[in-house]
Design an enzyme around this catalytic site. Sequence first.
Site, PDB file in Angstrom:
ATOM      1  N   ASP A 141       0.865  -1.184  -0.073  1.00  4.84           N
ATOM      2  CA  ASP A 141       0.053   0.029   0.026  1.00  4.84           C
ATOM      3  C   ASP A 141       0.739   1.158   0.083  1.00  4.84           C
ATOM      4  OD1 ASP A 141      -2.359  -1.331   0.054  1.00  4.84           O
ATOM      5  OD2 ASP A 141      -2.680  -1.149   2.098  1.00  4.84           O
ATOM      6  N   ASP A 170      -7.256  -1.204  -4.569  1.00 10.45           N
ATOM      7  CA  ASP A 170      -8.266  -0.679  -3.759  1.00 10.45           C
ATOM      8  C   ASP A 170      -9.075   0.141  -4.128  1.00 10.45           C
ATOM      9  OD1 ASP A 170      -7.200  -2.634  -1.673  1.00 10.45           O
ATOM     10  OD2 ASP A 170      -5.990  -0.923  -0.678  1.00 10.45           O
TER      11      ASP A 170
END
Length: 196
Positions: A141, A170
Site C-alpha cells: 500500500d 483498492d
Amino acid sequence: MKLSKGKKLLILGILLVVVDQVIKILVKTNMDLGDTINVIGDWFRLHFVLNDGMAFGMAFGGVAGKLILSLFRVGLFALLVWWIRKLLKRQDVPTGVLVGLTLITAGAVGNIVDCFFYGLIWPETAMPDAPFALLFGQVVDMFYFPLFDYQLPWMDHPQVFFGAVFNFADACVTCGALYLLFFQYKFFAKEDKEKK
C-alpha cells in the site's frame, strides 16, 4: 478490426492490473518500508506500508484470516468473471455496469497477485508466522491522504481524517462499487424486481 465488448473489457482489466503492479513494484523496489514522499504538500503522500489484511489497512484475523481472505479474493474473482460473461450475452445491460464490475474484478486481481506471489519474490513481504509464502504475501500500500487531524471530546488523542493507506487496486474496487451504487442502481433495482 472491431473489438467485441468482452475484449474491450478484458483489455481494460489487464491495463488496470498492470498499472497497479507497476506502481507497487516501483514503490517496493525504490522505497524502504515506512518511507514517505510528499507528492502534494502534506495531504497527498506516498507512504510505503505492507498490509496483511483487507483494503485500507483493515486487519482480518491473523494467519487464518489471511488464508480465508486470499481464498475469498480468488472466489470473488471467479464469481465476477462468471457474472460479467453472463451479462455480456444480454443486450439490455448498460456498458457502465460491465465497466464497474471490471474495475472491481481488476482490483481483486491486483491484490491477489500480491497475496500469491509477493511472499515468494520478496520473502520479507510474507506475513510473519505464515506456514509458507504462497498465499501469504502482504499487499503493498502507498497512497496516503491525511486531510486533517481532529479530536472529539471523548477521544484520548487526535485522529487523522482519512488516515488509511491504500493502493491502486483498492481504488479500483472502491470506485467500481461506488459507480455501480450511485450511477447504475436502476439496473440492479430492475433486476431485483424481475426476480421477485
